[in-house]
Design a protein around this motif. Structure first.
Motif, PDB file in Angstrom:
ATOM      1  N   GLY A 118       0.801  -1.223   0.000  1.00  0.00           N
ATOM      2  CA  GLY A 118       0.000   0.000   0.000  1.00  0.00           C
ATOM      3  C   GLY A 118       0.831   1.269   0.000  1.00  0.00           C
ATOM      4  O   GLY A 118       0.297   2.362   0.053  1.00  0.00           O
ATOM      5  N   GLY A 119       2.170   1.128  -0.031  1.00  0.00           N
ATOM      6  CA  GLY A 119       3.041   2.294  -0.050  1.00  0.00           C
ATOM      7  C   GLY A 119       3.532   2.748   1.311  1.00  0.00           C
ATOM      8  O   GLY A 119       4.259   3.737   1.407  1.00  0.00           O
ATOM      9  N   HIS A 120       3.158   2.037   2.375  1.00  0.00           N
ATOM     10  CA  HIS A 120       3.626   2.401   3.717  1.00  0.00           C
ATOM     11  C   HIS A 120       5.030   1.858   3.939  1.00  0.00           C
ATOM     12  O   HIS A 120       5.354   0.754   3.506  1.00  0.00           O
ATOM     13  N   ARG A 121       5.843   2.631   4.621  1.00  0.00           N
ATOM     14  CA  ARG A 121       7.218   2.223   4.892  1.00  0.00           C
ATOM     15  C   ARG A 121       7.342   1.699   6.313  1.00  0.00           C
ATOM     16  O   ARG A 121       6.815   2.283   7.254  1.00  0.00           O
ATOM     17  N   TRP A 122       8.063   0.578   6.409  1.00  0.00           N
ATOM     18  CA  TRP A 122       8.280  -0.115   7.682  1.00  0.00           C
ATOM     19  C   TRP A 122       9.773  -0.277   7.901  1.00  0.00           C
ATOM     20  O   TRP A 122      10.464  -0.818   7.051  1.00  0.00           O
ATOM     21  N   GLU A 123      10.263   0.212   9.040  1.00  0.00           N
ATOM     22  CA  GLU A 123      11.646  -0.042   9.421  1.00  0.00           C
ATOM     23  C   GLU A 123      11.638  -1.267  10.324  1.00  0.00           C
ATOM     24  O   GLU A 123      11.163  -1.208  11.454  1.00  0.00           O
ATOM     25  N   LEU A 124      12.123  -2.379   9.800  1.00  0.00           N
ATOM     26  CA  LEU A 124      12.215  -3.604  10.582  1.00  0.00           C
ATOM     27  C   LEU A 124      13.523  -3.545  11.350  1.00  0.00           C
ATOM     28  O   LEU A 124      14.581  -3.268  10.773  1.00  0.00           O
ATOM     29  N   THR A 125      13.462  -3.791  12.651  1.00  0.00           N
ATOM     30  CA  THR A 125      14.656  -3.642  13.474  1.00  0.00           C
ATOM     31  C   THR A 125      14.752  -4.731  14.524  1.00  0.00           C
ATOM     32  O   THR A 125      13.731  -5.249  14.995  1.00  0.00           O
ATOM     33  N   GLN A 126      15.984  -5.076  14.863  1.00  0.00           N
ATOM     34  CA  GLN A 126      16.270  -6.068  15.896  1.00  0.00           C
ATOM     35  C   GLN A 126      17.402  -5.522  16.755  1.00  0.00           C
ATOM     36  O   GLN A 126      18.408  -5.024  16.233  1.00  0.00           O
ATOM     37  N   THR A 127      17.260  -5.611  18.073  1.00  0.00           N
ATOM     38  CA  THR A 127      18.331  -5.203  18.970  1.00  0.00           C
ATOM     39  C   THR A 127      19.364  -6.318  19.050  1.00  0.00           C
ATOM     40  O   THR A 127      19.031  -7.467  19.339  1.00  0.00           O
ATOM     41  N   LEU A 128      20.620  -5.964  18.784  1.00  0.00           N
ATOM     42  CA  LEU A 128      21.709  -6.924  18.866  1.00  0.00           C
ATOM     43  C   LEU A 128      22.473  -6.808  20.174  1.00  0.00           C
ATOM     44  O   LEU A 128      22.990  -7.795  20.691  1.00  0.00           O
ATOM     45  N   ARG A 129      22.559  -5.573  20.697  1.00  0.00           N
ATOM     46  CA  ARG A 129      23.255  -5.372  21.968  1.00  0.00           C
ATOM     47  C   ARG A 129      22.809  -4.062  22.593  1.00  0.00           C
ATOM     48  O   ARG A 129      22.321  -3.170  21.911  1.00  0.00           O
ATOM     49  N   ASP A 130      22.986  -3.954  23.903  1.00  0.00           N
ATOM     50  CA  ASP A 130      22.642  -2.748  24.640  1.00  0.00           C
ATOM     51  C   ASP A 130      23.817  -1.772  24.560  1.00  0.00           C
ATOM     52  O   ASP A 130      24.943  -2.137  24.897  1.00  0.00           O
ATOM     53  N   VAL A 131      23.550  -0.550  24.103  1.00  0.00           N
ATOM     54  CA  VAL A 131      24.603   0.449  23.936  1.00  0.00           C
ATOM     55  C   VAL A 131      24.120   1.764  24.542  1.00  0.00           C
ATOM     56  O   VAL A 131      23.021   2.230  24.224  1.00  0.00           O
ATOM     57  N   ALA A 132      24.934   2.374  25.384  1.00  0.00           N
ATOM     58  CA  ALA A 132      24.593   3.685  25.932  1.00  0.00           C
ATOM     59  C   ALA A 132      24.640   4.713  24.809  1.00  0.00           C
ATOM     60  O   ALA A 132      25.560   4.681  23.972  1.00  0.00           O
ATOM     61  N   PRO A 133      23.674   5.630  24.734  1.00  0.00           N
ATOM     62  CA  PRO A 133      23.675   6.640  23.679  1.00  0.00           C
ATOM     63  C   PRO A 133      24.990   7.429  23.591  1.00  0.00           C
ATOM     64  O   PRO A 133      25.433   7.797  22.510  1.00  0.00           O
ATOM     65  N   GLU A 134      25.640   7.628  24.720  1.00  0.00           N
ATOM     66  CA  GLU A 134      26.887   8.390  24.734  1.00  0.00           C
ATOM     67  C   GLU A 134      28.006   7.680  23.961  1.00  0.00           C
ATOM     68  O   GLU A 134      28.950   8.325  23.495  1.00  0.00           O
ATOM     69  N   GLU A 135      27.904   6.360  23.795  1.00  0.00           N
ATOM     70  CA  GLU A 135      28.933   5.599  23.070  1.00  0.00           C
ATOM     71  C   GLU A 135      28.933   5.897  21.574  1.00  0.00           C
ATOM     72  O   GLU A 135      29.926   5.653  20.899  1.00  0.00           O
ATOM     73  N   TRP A 136      27.820   6.391  21.025  1.00  0.00           N
ATOM     74  CA  TRP A 136      27.761   6.652  19.588  1.00  0.00           C
ATOM     75  C   TRP A 136      27.443   8.114  19.260  1.00  0.00           C
ATOM     76  O   TRP A 136      27.188   8.472  18.117  1.00  0.00           O
ATOM     77  N   GLY A 137      27.453   8.980  20.277  1.00  0.00           N
ATOM     78  CA  GLY A 137      27.245  10.403  20.030  1.00  0.00           C
ATOM     79  C   GLY A 137      25.894  10.932  20.441  1.00  0.00           C
ATOM     80  O   GLY A 137      25.601  12.108  20.236  1.00  0.00           O
ATOM     81  N   GLY A 138      25.046  10.068  21.033  1.00  0.00           N
ATOM     82  CA  GLY A 138      23.743  10.514  21.517  1.00  0.00           C
ATOM     83  C   GLY A 138      23.847  11.048  22.937  1.00  0.00           C
ATOM     84  O   GLY A 138      24.927  11.042  23.547  1.00  0.00           O
ATOM     85  N   THR A 139      22.742  11.503  23.481  1.00  0.00           N
ATOM     86  CA  THR A 139      22.682  12.013  24.844  1.00  0.00           C
ATOM     87  C   THR A 139      21.487  11.393  25.551  1.00  0.00           C
ATOM     88  O   THR A 139      20.370  11.466  25.051  1.00  0.00           O
ATOM     89  N   THR A 140      21.713  10.809  26.718  1.00  0.00           N
ATOM     90  CA  THR A 140      20.635  10.265  27.515  1.00  0.00           C
ATOM     91  C   THR A 140      19.980  11.414  28.275  1.00  0.00           C
ATOM     92  O   THR A 140      20.636  12.087  29.075  1.00  0.00           O
ATOM     93  N   ILE A 141      18.709  11.663  28.013  1.00  0.00           N
ATOM     94  CA  ILE A 141      17.950  12.690  28.736  1.00  0.00           C
ATOM     95  C   ILE A 141      17.331  12.041  29.969  1.00  0.00           C
ATOM     96  O   ILE A 141      17.384  12.565  31.064  1.00  0.00           O
ATOM     97  N   ALA A 142      16.714  10.886  29.775  1.00  0.00           N
ATOM     98  CA  ALA A 142      16.154  10.086  30.860  1.00  0.00           C
ATOM     99  C   ALA A 142      16.189   8.647  30.365  1.00  0.00           C
ATOM    100  O   ALA A 142      15.864   8.377  29.210  1.00  0.00           O
ATOM    101  N   PRO A 143      16.599   7.704  31.193  1.00  0.00           N
ATOM    102  CA  PRO A 143      16.675   6.304  30.731  1.00  0.00           C
ATOM    103  C   PRO A 143      15.296   5.716  30.456  1.00  0.00           C
ATOM    104  O   PRO A 143      14.321   6.085  31.088  1.00  0.00           O
ATOM    105  N   TRP A 144      15.250   4.813  29.451  1.00  0.00           N
ATOM    106  CA  TRP A 144      14.022   4.105  29.159  1.00  0.00           C
ATOM    107  C   TRP A 144      13.768   3.157  30.279  1.00  0.00           C
ATOM    108  O   TRP A 144      12.799   2.772  30.672  1.00  0.00           O
TER     109      TRP A 144
END
Length: 144
Positions: A118-144
């Motif tokens: 139908g033209g809808h886009r789906w990002e299929l994703t799988q978590t492979l490992r737990d990574v802190a956002p700071e390790e890749w340049g993100g910023t943790t505002i509040a933990p999930w």
């Protein structure tokens, strides 16, 4: 909070518009393993369970409610799956158009994007490992 057997129990439920609701339901069930829970009319709407905690409503074209159009991306639905390689292959086999091939990201996810019948886009994703956002340049505002 009250529950209602006539409404999905998810906190956020995307409503996606398709020109052919029954075909969309069949495709989503076959490609992604969704489960139809409620049907409204022959081809008006359907409520589908996604995993154990989510839902999607498939709606027909009506007035201002239209399906996606070519060369415009208005949304991408992120779908977490237990085996992204298998889910991606199944979607492709069932006619999904690959927008972005599978890729493993530095933030611990493996994902790719497909476009459904139908033209809808789906990002299929799988978590492979737990990574802190700071390790890749993100910023943790509040933990999930």
């Amino acid at each position: 909070m009250l529950t209602n057997r006539s409404a999905p129990p998810a906190t956020v439920t995307p409503v996606l518009v398709y020109a052919d609701v029954p075909a969309a339901v069949a495709w989503l069930e076959a490609a992604f393993g969704f489960e139809e829970k409620v049907r409204i009319g022959d081809a008006h709407r359907a409520q589908l369970r996604v995993g154990s905690d989510s839902a999607v409503v498939v709606a027909d074209v009506d007035g201002e409610r239209v399906p996606p159009i070519a060369n415009a991306v208005t949304h991408v639905v992120k779908l977490r799956v237990p085996d992204v390689d298998a889910a991606f292959a199944r979607a492709r086999e069932l006619g999904a158009r690959v927008i972005e091939e599978l890729r493993t990201w530095e933030y611990g996810e493996r994902s790719g994007v497909v476009e459904d019948i139908g033209g809808h886009r789906w990002e299929l994703t799988q978590t492979l490992r737990d990574v802190a956002p700071e390790e890749w340049g993100g910023t943790t505002i509040a933990p999930w």
